[in-house]
Design an enzyme around this catalytic site. Sequence first.
Site, short mmCIF file in Angstrom:
data_model
loop_
_atom_site.label_atom_id
_atom_site.label_comp_id
_atom_site.label_asym_id
_atom_site.label_seq_id
_atom_site.Cartn_x
_atom_site.Cartn_y
_atom_site.Cartn_z
N HIS A 99 -11.37 -7.68 52.40
CA HIS A 99 -10.71 -8.94 52.07
C HIS A 99 -11.76 -10.05 51.93
O HIS A 99 -12.65 -10.17 52.79
CB HIS A 99 -9.70 -9.30 53.16
CG HIS A 99 -8.90 -10.52 52.82
ND1 HIS A 99 -9.35 -11.81 53.08
CD2 HIS A 99 -7.72 -10.66 52.18
CE1 HIS A 99 -8.46 -12.68 52.65
NE2 HIS A 99 -7.45 -12.01 52.09
N ASP A 109 -3.87 -15.57 55.19
CA ASP A 109 -3.71 -15.18 53.78
C ASP A 109 -3.22 -13.73 53.67
O ASP A 109 -2.38 -13.41 52.83
CB ASP A 109 -5.05 -15.31 53.02
CG ASP A 109 -5.44 -16.76 52.82
OD1 ASP A 109 -4.56 -17.64 52.96
OD2 ASP A 109 -6.63 -17.01 52.53
#
Length: 294
Positions: free
Chosen positions: A99, A249
């Site tokens: 990520h 997120d």
Amino acid sequence: MSPETAPHKPYVAFRYANPLTEEMYNKLFEDGFGQGRGGRAVAFTQYPQYSCSTTGSSLNELWKWRQRLEGKSSGGSDIAGGGNDGSIHWSVIDRWPAHPGLVDAIALNIEEQLASYPKEKQKNVVLLFSAHSLPMSVVNRGDPYPAEVAATVYAVMQRMKFSNPYRLVWQSQVGPSPWLGAQTSDTVSSYIKEGQTDLILVPVAFTSDHIETLYELDEEVIGESGHKDTIKRSESLNDSPVFIQALADIAKAHMESGETCSKQMGLRCPGCTSERCAESKKFFAGPGETFATS
Ligand code: FES
């Protein structure tokens, strides 16, 4: 940041420390979830890289308590593994090794540590990414962890434009059986012997400080190296704002996606013989989404 899915409430469950999974599950009941009342829960692993001995084991434990406390519904591919019996509907964030927020947070901590070396030395500091090792029996079973840790390392180096030489090494081996190497402590000794004493150890699979960073790396590997001034460690992510934003997120993207888990969740290790893995994967990934379940 996600009013459509609010309100949200965080719970913590550890595999080997309190609060254990059972306690967390009962807390969900106390708070009005499950037991005929339904509700949605996301199991968000705090291990960025998936190993059957870490995330897999935790999810098997979660599945076990789900079966014990909420009956035998085998789940389904509908969101999120739950039945229509008022049990909690689970979905899983099972891995997030590359990520961008995770990668950026690790890179920023390395860059901060690099800046502590004299300017002319900075480019030649060797970065030693260190992760908890695995017994070779687990690696050879086909565990995804070594590849996923390597994915994190490569993504961090890409983000840093391959500014420094680097290696991925493995720590915390125990017992006499063979483990995945090279070992972090052996690597540091060997580089020192070669005259390479500018080293930064980078915890790449632990997101927060604990005995393996504060004791094993700081006290044992660095403390006993004889080069405490030039062998350093980048900070663990802990409460890094970039890292925390990444977690938020990831959670938001997961809830928006409507996915039950990653595509990888349904695929067992080629050498897996565990019934619990088979059942737990069938539950989380849905019966139509599991592979190699013989
Ligand atoms: Fe990896 Fe069972 S050990 S899926």
